[in-house]
Design an enzyme around this catalytic site. Structure first.
Site, PDB file in Angstrom:
ATOM      1  N   HIS A  75       0.837  -1.207   0.000  1.00 17.72           N
ATOM      2  CA  HIS A  75       0.000   0.000   0.000  1.00 17.72           C
ATOM      3  C   HIS A  75       0.869   1.253   0.000  1.00 17.72           C
ATOM      4  O   HIS A  75       1.955   1.285   0.556  1.00 17.72           O
ATOM      5  CB  HIS A  75      -0.999   0.009   1.158  1.00 17.72           C
ATOM      6  CG  HIS A  75      -0.401  -0.006   2.540  1.00 17.72           C
ATOM      7  ND1 HIS A  75       0.024   1.137   3.181  1.00 17.72           N
ATOM      8  CD2 HIS A  75      -0.193  -1.025   3.425  1.00 17.72           C
ATOM      9  CE1 HIS A  75       0.467   0.833   4.391  1.00 17.72           C
ATOM     10  NE2 HIS A  75       0.353  -0.470   4.564  1.00 17.72           N
ATOM     11  N   ASP A  77       0.164   4.440   1.231  1.00 19.27           N
ATOM     12  CA  ASP A  77       0.117   5.423   2.308  1.00 19.27           C
ATOM     13  C   ASP A  77       0.894   4.963   3.534  1.00 19.27           C
ATOM     14  O   ASP A  77       1.223   3.783   3.685  1.00 19.27           O
ATOM     15  CB  ASP A  77      -1.334   5.723   2.692  1.00 19.27           C
ATOM     16  CG  ASP A  77      -2.093   4.479   3.146  1.00 19.27           C
ATOM     17  OD1 ASP A  77      -1.871   3.397   2.568  1.00 19.27           O
ATOM     18  OD2 ASP A  77      -2.914   4.588   4.077  1.00 19.27           O
ATOM     19  N   ASP A 113       6.384   0.670   6.837  1.00 22.28           N
ATOM     20  CA  ASP A 113       5.021   0.159   6.696  1.00 22.28           C
ATOM     21  C   ASP A 113       4.261   1.128   5.798  1.00 22.28           C
ATOM     22  O   ASP A 113       3.812   2.173   6.233  1.00 22.28           O
ATOM     23  CB  ASP A 113       4.360   0.077   8.070  1.00 22.28           C
ATOM     24  CG  ASP A 113       2.905  -0.315   8.026  1.00 22.28           C
ATOM     25  OD1 ASP A 113       2.438  -0.796   6.988  1.00 22.28           O
ATOM     26  OD2 ASP A 113       2.212  -0.098   9.047  1.00 22.28           O
ATOM     27  N   GLU A 143      -4.737   2.409   2.904  1.00 25.19           N
ATOM     28  CA  GLU A 143      -4.843   1.189   3.706  1.00 25.19           C
ATOM     29  C   GLU A 143      -4.955   1.514   5.185  1.00 25.19           C
ATOM     30  O   GLU A 143      -5.703   0.863   5.928  1.00 25.19           O
ATOM     31  CB  GLU A 143      -3.625   0.292   3.463  1.00 25.19           C
ATOM     32  CG  GLU A 143      -3.709  -1.082   4.101  1.00 25.19           C
ATOM     33  CD  GLU A 143      -3.146  -1.166   5.503  1.00 25.19           C
ATOM     34  OE1 GLU A 143      -3.323  -2.202   6.160  1.00 25.19           O
ATOM     35  OE2 GLU A 143      -2.529  -0.175   5.964  1.00 25.19           O
ATOM     36  N   GLU A 144      -4.236   2.542   5.617  1.00 20.86           N
ATOM     37  CA  GLU A 144      -4.107   2.793   7.049  1.00 20.86           C
ATOM     38  C   GLU A 144      -5.359   3.384   7.692  1.00 20.86           C
ATOM     39  O   GLU A 144      -5.602   3.176   8.876  1.00 20.86           O
ATOM     40  CB  GLU A 144      -2.919   3.737   7.302  1.00 20.86           C
ATOM     41  CG  GLU A 144      -1.559   3.177   6.880  1.00 20.86           C
ATOM     42  CD  GLU A 144      -1.088   2.025   7.748  1.00 20.86           C
ATOM     43  OE1 GLU A 144      -1.831   1.609   8.657  1.00 20.86           O
ATOM     44  OE2 GLU A 144       0.029   1.538   7.524  1.00 20.86           O
ATOM     45  N   ASP A 167       3.127  -6.871   3.414  1.00 27.88           N
ATOM     46  CA  ASP A 167       2.819  -5.894   4.454  1.00 27.88           C
ATOM     47  C   ASP A 167       2.859  -6.498   5.848  1.00 27.88           C
ATOM     48  O   ASP A 167       2.104  -6.112   6.721  1.00 27.88           O
ATOM     49  CB  ASP A 167       1.428  -5.293   4.173  1.00 27.88           C
ATOM     50  CG  ASP A 167       1.113  -4.087   5.046  1.00 27.88           C
ATOM     51  OD1 ASP A 167       2.058  -3.472   5.561  1.00 27.88           O
ATOM     52  OD2 ASP A 167      -0.080  -3.768   5.200  1.00 27.88           O
ATOM     53  N   HIS A 456       3.741   2.665  13.320  1.00 26.05           N
ATOM     54  CA  HIS A 456       2.693   3.632  13.669  1.00 26.05           C
ATOM     55  C   HIS A 456       3.134   4.549  14.800  1.00 26.05           C
ATOM     56  O   HIS A 456       2.290   5.185  15.440  1.00 26.05           O
ATOM     57  CB  HIS A 456       1.379   2.938  14.032  1.00 26.05           C
ATOM     58  CG  HIS A 456       0.760   2.178  12.902  1.00 26.05           C
ATOM     59  ND1 HIS A 456      -0.500   1.637  12.973  1.00 26.05           N
ATOM     60  CD2 HIS A 456       1.220   1.870  11.665  1.00 26.05           C
ATOM     61  CE1 HIS A 456      -0.776   1.026  11.840  1.00 26.05           C
ATOM     62  NE2 HIS A 456       0.260   1.155  11.026  1.00 26.05           N
TER      63      HIS A 456
END
Length: 484
Positions: A75, A77, A113, A143-144, A167, A456
């Protein structure tokens, strides 16, 4: 040493380029243009759909034209978290640092990520050092924060029956299942009240928590800054009249909140009692999180009387609901040892215009009924407190298939390369695989990746030696599929 000088060079050079392109969720225009330019530069086929997903294609090595088409998927983003609140993720590049055997960013999330998944897929498209069948590299948007790209994948975007999701975050592990999820939001409507003049006002803050991924790190028992602020105010309200003016904490639904603050007032006669209660509270929290939260800070300072406060009934209901709302692991899997089955994350509290307070939560479970059970428990808490509660559409889980042919190929490739049989697991974090299956039920899928830690959060880092193992495994899987 710079990131682009690391090995394998073909992967890290692309990853270095990706870190220089801003790519917040829902604002992937710049990274999409980079992908389209990359395809043009390397004479790759490329197509896009209405929501902005990109697929790049590469013809088979001569002699393998009839091999199965393999889709490599990542992904675009990234989660945008920074120790510096002024950092502009929409315009500034990520500053990377090589720190021993790790790559990290300078005070922000790294974006490995899923930047490293994209880089590996793109490298595999242009690498002539191995044999492969027809290849597709699917890069999805958002995705996030909503899995918008996977949920709205255009017709005809992918043509293969095998999908490699790039991922995951653990070397020597192959994932064949994931949790489903749903977001639940609660909105309080409040009236502005004049701030009592015989009150003293304070700003209490929780800062420098580790935070982390609300799926992959939820079992680690890290502090939730929103819960800590609510707990302190609840304790205070139990003994004194409290006037709340402001509450702000957390950001993204899939990140454990590592910072939060509130502005509140108490009668002037209770000034010293408040400071005493705070000192006791700090001692309690330090003891509870010893060895878990080494950098966590709780501070309080005097502030000027605010222009207004939240009406007393709403502020009380807000604190009661935040204190009572569940957070963390709800249950563990009875099928896979050590796997979290169900969890919830009290992600963010934000004061909005028009006298509204928005609370965002995220629920996950590998059991569909329990996913909705915990979402409705969250609903019940905030409904009792008088908030308006809504649920998102959610996304499905991915049921493990121990007979998956591509799982066996991926397992054998790793063992052949490194003499270690990788663990076969399911993950509590959400992956896009479940959504792909709703449109393409024939897909045979696995997910794997290099070792990432503290995703994150600004502590995100990537283990350099694992990147090479990840890429070599990817290439060998593609070769084995072509020759099967």
């Amino acid at each position: 040493m710079n990131v682009k000088d690391l090995k394998p060079a073909i992967v890290f050079e692309i990853f270095d380029e990706i870190t220089k392109v801003p790519r917040p969720s829902k604002k992937e225009g710049k990274i999409r243009e980079y992908l389209l330019d990359f395809a043009k530069k390397h004479n790759l086929g490329v197509r896009t759909d209405e929501v902005g997903n990109v697929v790049m294609t590469k013809a088979a090595t001569p002699g393998y034209e009839n091999a199965p088409v393999v889709i490599m998927q990542g992904h675009m983003d990234m989660v945008c978290e920074s120790n510096d609140k002024s950092f502009d993720f929409e315009n500034n590049p990520i500053t990377t640092i090589v720190d021993g055997e790790w790559v990290r960013a300078d005070g922000t999330t790294l974006g490995a990520d899923n930047g490293i998944g994209m880089a590996a897929a793109m490298a595999a498209l242009i690498d002539d050092s191995y044999e492969h069948g027809p290849l597709e590299a699917l890069m999805t948007v958002d995705e996030e924060t909503g899995m918008t790209g996977a949920n709205n994948l255009g017709e005809g975007m992918i043509n293969g029956n095998i999908l490699l999701n790039l991922d995951s975050e653990d070397d020597a592990e192959i994932f064949i299942g994931c949790a489903g999820g749903v977001d639940t939001t609660a909105t309080f409507n409040y009236n502005r009240s004049f701030a009592p003049k015989d009150f003293l006002y304070f700003r209490v803050a929780v800062e420098k928590g580790l935070g982390g991924h609300s799926g992959g790190d939820i079992h680690l028992g890290r502090a939730n800054a929103n819960k800590l602020i609510a707990r302190f105010l609840f304790n205070l309200m139990s003994e004194h009249e409290v006037s709340v003016s402001e509450f702000d904490g957390g950001n993204l639904r899939n990140a454990i909140p590592r910072a939060a603050h509130a502005v509140f007032g108490v009668h002037t006669s209770n000034k010293e009692k408040v400071r005493t209660m705070l000192n006791h509270f700090i001692a309690e929290v330090e003891a509870e999180y010893a060895g878990v939260e080494p950098t966590l800070e709780i501070t309080m300072e005097s502030v000027d009387t605010p222009d207004f406060t939240i009406d007393s009934a709403t502020s009380r209901n807000l604190i009661l609901a935040l204190y009572a709302a569940p957070h963390g692991v709800i249950s563990m899997s009875r099928d896979l040892e050590g796997l979290v089955e169900t969890s919830t994350n009290l992600a963010a509290v934000k004061m909005l215009p028009d006298n509204k307070i928005l609370i965002t939560t995220s629920q996950r479970s590998s059991v569909e009924s329990r996913k909705w059970d915990i979402a409705r428990r969250v609903e019940a808490v905030f409904d009792l407190a008088g908030a308006e509660v809504t649920h998102g559409d959610g996304y499905p889980g991915w049921t493990p298939d121990m007979k998956s042919p591509i799982m066996a190929i991926a397992r054998d490739a790793y063992e052949e390369l490194y003499g270690i049989k990788p663990a076969i697991k399911a993950i509590h974090a959400g992956l896009e695989c479940g959504l792909f299956l709703t449109k393409y039920p024939h897909l045979d899928m696995v997910s794997f990746g290099p070792t990432l830690q503290n995703v994150h959060s600004p502590g995100e880092r990537m283990f350099i030696p694992a990147v090479e193992r990840f890429y070599e495994q990817l290439k060998l899987i593609l070769t084995k599929v072509a020759k099967s």
